[in-house]
Each structure stands twice: as structure tokens, then as C-alpha cells.
Write a protein that holds these residues in place. Structure first.
Motif, PDB file in Angstrom:
ATOM      1  N   LYS A  72       0.850  -1.184   0.000  1.00 42.86           N
ATOM      2  CA  LYS A  72       0.000   0.000   0.000  1.00 42.86           C
ATOM      3  C   LYS A  72       0.893   1.243   0.000  1.00 42.86           C
ATOM      4  CE  LYS A  72      -3.818  -2.198   2.439  1.00 42.86           C
ATOM      5  NZ  LYS A  72      -4.643  -2.282   3.622  1.00 42.86           N
ATOM      6  N   PRO A  79      -6.127  11.790   1.054  1.00 44.79           N
ATOM      7  CA  PRO A  79      -7.086  10.925   1.743  1.00 44.79           C
ATOM      8  C   PRO A  79      -7.220   9.523   1.172  1.00 44.79           C
ATOM      9  CG  PRO A  79      -8.231  12.358   0.236  1.00 44.79           C
ATOM     10  CD  PRO A  79      -6.774  12.685   0.083  1.00 44.79           C
ATOM     11  N   TYR A  80      -6.378   9.142   0.263  1.00 41.90           N
ATOM     12  CA  TYR A  80      -6.563   7.840  -0.350  1.00 41.90           C
ATOM     13  C   TYR A  80      -5.285   7.026  -0.332  1.00 41.90           C
ATOM     14  CZ  TYR A  80      -4.514  10.649  -4.032  1.00 41.90           C
ATOM     15  OH  TYR A  80      -3.707  11.503  -4.727  1.00 41.90           O
ATOM     16  N   LEU A  81      -5.477   5.740  -0.511  1.00 44.68           N
ATOM     17  CA  LEU A  81      -4.350   4.825  -0.584  1.00 44.68           C
ATOM     18  C   LEU A  81      -4.265   4.252  -1.982  1.00 44.68           C
ATOM     19  CD1 LEU A  81      -4.844   2.574   2.573  1.00 44.68           C
ATOM     20  CD2 LEU A  81      -3.194   4.401   2.301  1.00 44.68           C
TER      21      LEU A  81
ATOM     22  N   MET B 250     -11.345   2.020  -0.265  1.00 41.21           N
ATOM     23  CA  MET B 250     -10.152   2.541  -0.912  1.00 41.21           C
ATOM     24  C   MET B 250     -10.551   3.327  -2.150  1.00 41.21           C
ATOM     25  SD  MET B 250      -6.877   0.625  -2.555  1.00 41.21           S
ATOM     26  CE  MET B 250      -6.296  -0.279  -1.155  1.00 41.21           C
ATOM     27  N   GLN B 251     -10.989   4.566  -1.950  1.00 45.18           N
ATOM     28  CA  GLN B 251     -11.390   5.373  -3.078  1.00 45.18           C
ATOM     29  C   GLN B 251     -11.098   6.829  -2.774  1.00 45.18           C
ATOM     30  OE1 GLN B 251     -15.568   5.488  -3.799  1.00 45.18           O
ATOM     31  NE2 GLN B 251     -15.360   6.586  -5.724  1.00 45.18           N
ATOM     32  N   GLU B 252     -10.693   7.532  -3.795  1.00 39.09           N
ATOM     33  CA  GLU B 252     -10.433   8.957  -3.639  1.00 39.09           C
ATOM     34  C   GLU B 252     -11.767   9.679  -3.731  1.00 39.09           C
ATOM     35  OE1 GLU B 252      -7.323   9.698  -6.413  1.00 39.09           O
ATOM     36  OE2 GLU B 252      -7.800  11.836  -6.428  1.00 39.09           O
ATOM     37  N   ASP B 279     -10.133  -1.879   3.778  1.00 43.05           N
ATOM     38  CA  ASP B 279      -9.207  -0.765   3.558  1.00 43.05           C
ATOM     39  C   ASP B 279      -9.708   0.563   4.099  1.00 43.05           C
ATOM     40  OD1 ASP B 279      -8.663  -2.336   0.438  1.00 43.05           O
ATOM     41  OD2 ASP B 279      -7.300  -2.328   2.157  1.00 43.05           O
ATOM     42  N   THR B 281      -9.490   3.706   6.120  1.00 44.25           N
ATOM     43  CA  THR B 281      -8.399   4.436   6.762  1.00 44.25           C
ATOM     44  C   THR B 281      -8.990   5.443   7.730  1.00 44.25           C
ATOM     45  OG1 THR B 281      -8.452   6.178   5.121  1.00 44.25           O
ATOM     46  CG2 THR B 281      -7.033   4.282   4.667  1.00 44.25           C
ATOM     47  N   TYR B 284     -11.408   8.028   6.215  1.00 43.53           N
ATOM     48  CA  TYR B 284     -12.743   7.712   5.709  1.00 43.53           C
ATOM     49  C   TYR B 284     -13.624   6.960   6.690  1.00 43.53           C
ATOM     50  CZ  TYR B 284     -11.571   9.364   1.044  1.00 43.53           C
ATOM     51  OH  TYR B 284     -11.241  10.142  -0.027  1.00 43.53           O
TER      52      TYR B 284
END
Lengths: 166, 580
Positions: A72, A79-81, B250-252, B279, B281, B284
Motif C-alpha cells: 500500500k 485521503p486515499y491509498l 479505498m477510493q479517492e 481498507d 483508513t 474515511y
């Protein structure tokens, strides 16, 4: 070890069956033997008892080893991975160019003494021991096998990292 | 005594009345008791039973069931022994549902529900199911295998009155997502849909249309292929959900999208169960906070959170009764659990790194203690760790004496108390003594026969016991077999219990559902002796690469009315007493 069964195994005694034969599973590399890789841990079928609908995790892991090494990637402030496959890159410059493209930023020149001086961002990674290291400090092969997670840090924070290591 | 007996015979209870009364009894255990009173009650019971529960599909045959129960609407059927979940059973061992379905199709055309666990279900079987029961409503496949999307397509296409489709944690490696698009346009009866374990993508369009039609939908668990933006569009259609499994986090998201998702979650006022969160984080995770006020079950077993993230999350879940987490939260995270979840009844902590490839710390006795201090109502625990102490466990059960399920897995085999280096006997002694309501126990760590003496002596309500890498002699297993009157399932692996231990349970096994012993000290001869003495038990030896002419490496013993299996594969040896 199971093929050496005999009746003496039912004797009253403390300890695991065939415990003389079991490889040590508790070996943790101490600071002194940094140079020698830790002994490979014996994997026992179906232990620990964790269910996995993704087939057995061991199988999944070995499949992963064949197909790719996904880590990752996070960037401070974003704000994203993302996930990348390190195996696709043949060296640091290749990897860094890809990261620059992916995150639309510039990373700058690496030097052993000063890290990524003069750039807004610097790439760091979390290794097997959970330590945060600057990308580029170790040979590429070693990096590939020990990198667990990538983190693109702000230049200022990374400078602390570089000086701590040298 | 005789006078009373005469009186009873003179005024028998009218059987219509009896049937009416019995029709209110749901529990199969109560019904079983009722059926044993006398012949009239047996008959009344069999005519009024509509829900069938079979804990071991090989304990009885479809024919026997069909003869006894004429009117069944709902079936729960379990197949393989539990250790098959951990790859201890070879492929094609059995527990195929097909023969059962053939019988159901003939005898129970009004079948509405089928719930299977650890069974092999082929596409052909699903097709038969889809075409044979016009009023079919609920299909639940837990830890099943053998089907592909072809089978699911048949279900989606033909089951017009389907209310529930749940493929839980079945093996989904070979299953595509095309079936979701096969629900007809007019189909709108779905209330429960769970495809969280599906590894392929599904058509979001088809899913969105399905959800918008099914106004009664109350549980929706999607898989990782659904992103946050898509999830928002679904939630907007069904804000009244009581159970939600999200897709991937896992999204922008743009700030506008973020607000949209957050608002969609906040509108879910009825949520009791939340899972998924792949995922997620720290940026989010807060999106879901608005939906958590009525949450009773939070399943974070797919989200490897850190302690801080968990600590921030939990205060939003004031009604929490059940919590599943990954050990990345650490002892610190569990301290937060102890502080924030006073109503907690169930805790499961799963390992991120079960094979110890990354040397992760995980959780220890410190975290468990913290939870026990803050959560006195704890009655169910599943705890994976690398370190534990006897003292800690003794304190934990003092704090929480109401455990019904205590499953402690110290992951390194034969690991002693990490402070005293003693065996973990006293820990499980404390559990057995203090937790008088204990029904299920899994032991681990370095254990001598003492641990089993304690269990046999004190665990009088114990029904299920799981043992691995433990014991010092046959006496250990004997103590359990002789001491635990309510024992139903005993599963043992990698222990030195041998034939003497096996045979000490002769009188016991007919009162139990099953016994599993693998990588112990059993020989074929010992198993044959058991089979000879107890003809109503099936004694099966599974032959694998560790077996030879004498060593029985995997042994499965269970009571059965159906006699030896007719469908046993070549590597399953059913022992009869004749050929000793």
C-alpha cells in the motif's frame, strides 16, 4: 515427525509429542544477529485455526509471491491509498518515477548523506520490523523483500528520518 | 400409581389438542423430548414438525427423515467436521447435499428454507433446488463449496419468491458475478442479500436496479468490488437497512462526494449490524459514524485498524453488544473497548499475521484483561494471541464469570505462561471452575493432563471442546470423556492420546454428535476395536500421506442411524468390527 510414532509416545511425561523434533518456532532475531536472516518458521497445516474463504492464506500468500508483491502507498495529506506491485519495477529510479506520476509530485535527488534534499516530498517505507526507513538506503533486492508499506512524507518530516539514520 | 395411570387412560388428551399445542414448539431439542413421552406424542410431534435440524448429515439418511416427518418447510443441515475449515479434510470427502435435495423435491414440495453449513453444493444441486420448490424463500450457504455462478444463476432466475440469498463465507474462488444480473425485472421480494465473500465484480447497474425494486430489503452485504460512491447510491434507496456490509473504502473522494456518502450513512437510522469496511483508513472511517447509534454488532474483521482509529470509532457505537476486530488494534485498542463498550457481550480478535511471517506483536493478556474489566457482560470470546498468563485468565473469568463460549488460541503450539514459564493448566482450570455456564471451550498453550482433569471435574455444562498440541498422557482425554456429561463434540489434533484414550470413551460416543482425532497416537487396530464394540457408531479413518498400515492419522467417529456411508470416497476407510 509423525512417521516416527511408537508406543513410548503414550508414556506419562510433560511436553509435546516429538517435541525434540519440532523446530523452534519462537526464534526472533535479536539486535545482535541482524546480519543472519531469521530461521524459517515451520508452518503447520491448518494452524492457527483461521478460516479463509479466499482458500488457505498460505496458499494465497504463495500465489501472491508468484504473481506480485503488492504494497500500500499512502501520501501525507492525501485521503486515499494506492496499491502497487514492487515486482514491476527494476530499480529505485523506476519506482520513484512511477510514484511521481501516480501522485503528481516531484521527489528529487537522493543522496546517501542528505536523503531527498530540496524536494517537497520524500519516499519512506515501513519494513518488516515496523520501522520507518528512507527509500534508497538499502540495496534494491533487500528493499523489495523487506518493504511492507510505502509512505510519501513531506520533505521536512523526512529530513528528520535521514539524519536519524546517519 | 396404578390408579393415576388408569385415570389417564380413561381420558386421553385429544390428539388435535396435542398437535395444536406442539405446533407452538420450535426448538428441536424440546420437540425431541416431546417425541419420547409416548407413541401418541411421537406421532403428534412428527406431524407438526415443520423445521428440521440435522447437525451431522451422515447421522441419518434422507429416507429415514422422509419416513418420519411428512411436513417440512425449513431445513438446517450441517456436513463436514469443523476442522475442514482449516484444510484438514481432503477434497471430495463428502457431505454432498444432492441426495438430500432429491428427497426434498419428492417429499417436501412446499420447502421454503434451506440453510447449509460445510456442505458441498454443486451447480446441478442448485438448479434442482431452483426448479423444485415453487414457494422457496431462503437459501443460506455457510462455509460451503462446489458451486459456481451457474448454480447461483439458476437460483436468481427461477426462485420467484426468494427473500434471502446468503453465501456467507463459502468458497467463492470459482464464482463470477454474472448471477446478480439474472434476477428478473419483476422480481422484488428480496429481504436479505449477502455476497460479501464473492471475489469477483458484479454489475453495479444490476445491483442498483435490484435494490431499488426490493423495498423490503433489510440486510445488504456487498463485496469489495463496490466502492463508496456506489454504496452511497445504494444506501439512498434503502436507508431503512438493519444490516449493512460495505464494500471497499479505498477510493479517492472529492469533498462533495465525501459529504454525500456521509449524509447517506447518517440517514441509516435503523442499522444494527455493520461489516465490510475493507481498507478503511482514519480519513474515511468517520463516514460511518452517523449510522452507528443503534449498532449492536460491529464486524471489523476485514479492516486492519490501529488502536487510535478504533478508539475514535467506538464512542459512536453506544449500543454495541458484539465486536469483531483484527489484532492490529493492539492491547491499546482493546483498552479502548473496555472503556467504550460497557454492554459488550461478544468479542472476537483475529490475527493479521497468523503464520508469524512479519513478527507482529498482536494482542496479549493485557488487552484481554482491559476488556474484562470494562465489559462485565462478556459471555463469548474468541481470542488469538501469542502470549498469555494463567493469572490473567483467572482474573478475566473473575471479572466475567458468565462465559458460555471461551475460545483462546495462543498461536505458538505448546506455549507456556510467558511470565512464569509454567503450563497454562491453571488458566483453563479457572475457566472451568468459575464459568459454570460454559458450553464451548477451545484450549491452547502448553497443557498437561492437569488441564483436562480440571475440565472433566468442573465443566459440567460443556458441549464442545477443541484441543490442539496438548496433554501428557491418555489420562487427559479420559478425564474429559468420563467427566463432562453434556459433551457433544470433541475435536482433537496433534496430541499424544492413543488407543487407550479412544477406548475409554466407549460408553460416551453414542451420546455425542462426533469425535475428531487427527495426528494423535491412534492405530487402525484400536479404531477397529472401537467399531467392533460399538456397532452403531461409524468409525472412519481418512487415509492421507501420513497414514500407513498401522497409524490412523485422521479419525472421525460419529453415531448414526444410517449405518456406514454409501458415498465414502476410496480414501475413507469405514471400519466394521468383523475384520479384526
Amino acid at each position: 515427525m509423525l512417521s516416527h510414532l511408537n508406543l513410548e509416545a503414550t508414556e506419562l511425561r510433560l511436553g509435546l509429542p516429538g517435541s525434540d523434533d519440532l523446530p523452534s518456532t519462537n526464534k526472533r532475531p535479536s539486535p545482535e544477529d541482524h546480519q543472519t536472516p531469521p530461521a524459517p518458521k515451520a508452518q503447520i497445516v491448518g494452524w492457527p485455526p483461521v478460516k479463509s474463504y479466499r482458500k488457505s492464506t498460505a496458499a494465497a500468500k504463495s500465489a501472491e509471491a508468484e504473481s506480485g508483491m503488492y504494497v500500500k502507498v499512502s501520501m501525507d495529506g492525501a485521503p486515499y491509498l494506492r496499491k502497487i506491485d514492487i515486482k514491476l519495477y527494476d530499480g529505485y529510479s523506476h519506482l520513484l518515477t512511477a510514484l511521481e506520476d501516480m501522485f503528481k509530485l516531484s521527489i528529487g535527488e537522493y543522496s546517501e548523506r542528505e536523503g531527498y534534499k530540496g524536494s517537497e516530498y520524500a519516499p519512506a517505507y515501513e519494513d518488516k520490523d515496523g520501522d520507518l526507513m528512507l527509500v534508497g538506503d538499502v540495496p534494491w533486492e533487500m528493499f523489495m523483500s523487506s518493504c511492507k508499506r510505502l509512505r510519501i512524507m513531506r520533505g521536512a518530516d523526512a529530513r528528520g528520518l535521514a539524519s536519524a539514520q546517519h | 400409581m396404578d390408579q393415576d395411570h388408569k385415570k389417564l387412560k380413561e381420558s386421553p388428551f385429544p390428539c388435535e389438542g396435542l398437535e395444536k399445542v406442539l405446533s407452538f414448539i420450535d426448538s428441536h431439542k424440546d420437540r425431541s423430548s416431546a417425541s419420547l413421552v409416548c407413541k401418541d406424542w411421537y406421532d403428534a410431534e412428527r406431524w407438526t414438525r415443520s423445521k428440521l435440524f440435522i447437525g451431522n448429515c451422515y447421522s441419518v439418511s434422507p429416507e429415514i427423515v422422509a419416513r418420519r416427518f411428512p411436513k417440512i418447510k425449513s431445513v438446517r443441515l450441517k456436513g463436514k467436521p469443523r476442522f475442514s475449515d482449516f484444510n484438514l479434510l481432503p477434497q471430495d470427502w463428502g457431505a454432498n447435499v444432492h441426495a438430500w435435495l432429491v428427497m426434498f423435491a419428492k417429499v417436501y414440495p412446499s420447502l421454503e428454507e434451506l440453510r447449509l453449513k460445510r456442505m458441498t453444493v454443486s451447480d446441478e444441486s442448485l438448479d434442482l433446488l431452483a426448479r423444485s420448490f415453487p414457494g422457496f424463500k431462503a437459501l443460506s450457504l455457510s462455509s460451503c463449496d462446489g458451486f459456481t455462478d451457474e448454480g447461483l444463476k439458476a437460483i436468481a432466475t427461477h426462485c420467484r419468491t426468494l427473500t434471502e440469498l446468503d453465501i456467507a463465507d463459502s468458497v467463492t474462488v470459482d464464482i463470477g458475478g454474472g448471477w446478480l444480473s439474472c434476477f428478473p425485472e419483476g422480481f422484488a421480494s428480496l429481504e436479505i442479500l449477502n455476497f460479501a465473500s464473492l471475489q469477483c465484480e458484479v454489475s453495479f447497474d444490476a445491483l442498483e436496479r435490484l435494490v431499488s425494486r426490493c423495498r423490503a430489503l433489510r440486510v445488504l452485504k456487498v463485496n469489495e468490488s463496490i466502492n463508496l460512491e456506489q454504496l452511497q447510491r445504494l444506501l439512498v434507496q434503502v436507508p431503512h437497512l438493519t444490516g449493512l456490509g460495505t464494500g471497499s473504502f479505498m477510493q479517492e473522494l472529492t469533498p462533495r462526494q465525501y459529504e454525500g456518502v456521509q449524509s447517506a450513512f447518517s440517514n441509516c437510522k435503523n442499522l444494527q449490524v455493520l461489516s465490510g469496511l475493507w481498507d478503511a483508513t482514519s480519513l474515511y472511517l468517520p463516514l460511518v459514524y452517523g449510522a452507528c447509534a443503534s449498532l449492536t454488532f460491529l464486524n471489523l474483521s476485514e479492516a486492519d485498524l490501529r488502536s487510535g482509529e478504533l478508539a475514535k470509532f467506538l464512542p459512536h457505537c453506544t449500543s454495541l453488544r458484539r465486536l469483531w476486530v483484527i489484532d492490529t488494534v493492539g492491547d491499546k485498542g482493546l483498552e479502548a473497548v473496555g472503556l467504550s463498550c460497557p454492554l459488550l457481550e461478544e468479542l472476537r480478535v483475529f490475527p493479521i499475521d497468523p503464520y508469524d511471517l512479519d513478527n507482529r506483536q498482536g494482542v496479549t493478556e493485557v488487552g484481554f484483561l482491559a476488556v474484562s474489566r470494562g465489559c462485565p457482560n462478556l459471555n463469548y470470546v474468541l481470542y488469538f494471541c501469542r502470549k498469555m498468563t494463567n493469572d490473567a485468565v483467572a482474573t478475566i473469568v473473575q471479572n466475567c464469570p458468565d462465559f458460555t463460549h471461551f475460545r483462546l488460541c495462543i498461536m505458538n503450539p505448546g506455549e507456556p505462561d510467558h511470565l512464569t514459564n509454567e503450563p497454562m493448566d491453571e488458566a483453563f482450570g479457572a475457566v472451568s471452575k468459575t464459568c459454570t455456564k460454559l458450553r464451548r471451550l477451545s484450549v491452547s498453550g502448553l497443557l498437561t493432563d492437569m488441564a483436562f482433569e480440571y475440565i472433566g471435574k468442573f465443566a459440567k455444562n460443556l458441549e464442545t471442546l477443541s484441543v490442539a498440541f496438548a496433554g501428557s498422557s491418555d489420562r487427559g482425554m479420559q478425564c474429559v470423556l468420563e467427566g463432562c456429561p453434556k459433551l457433544r463434540k470433541l475435536e482433537i489434533r496433534d496430541c499424544l492420546f492413543g488407543n487407550a484414550a479412544l477406548l475409554s470413551g466407549l460408553d460416551k460416543y453414542e451420546t455425542m454428535r462426533s469425535l475428531w482425532m487427527s495426528a494423535c497416537n491412534l492405530t487402525i487396530k484400536g479404531c477397529r476395536l472401537l467399531a467392533k464394540e460399538m456397532p452403531r457408531l461409524n468409525v472412519e479413518v481418512i487415509q492421507d500421506e501420513w497414514s500407513d498400515e498401522t497409524h490412523a492419522n485422521k479419525v472421525y467417529v460419529y453415531r448414526s442411524l444410517a449405518g456406514p456411508r454409501q458415498d465414502a470416497p476410496p480414501f475413507v476407510l469405514t471400519l466394521g468390527g468383523e475384520d479384526i
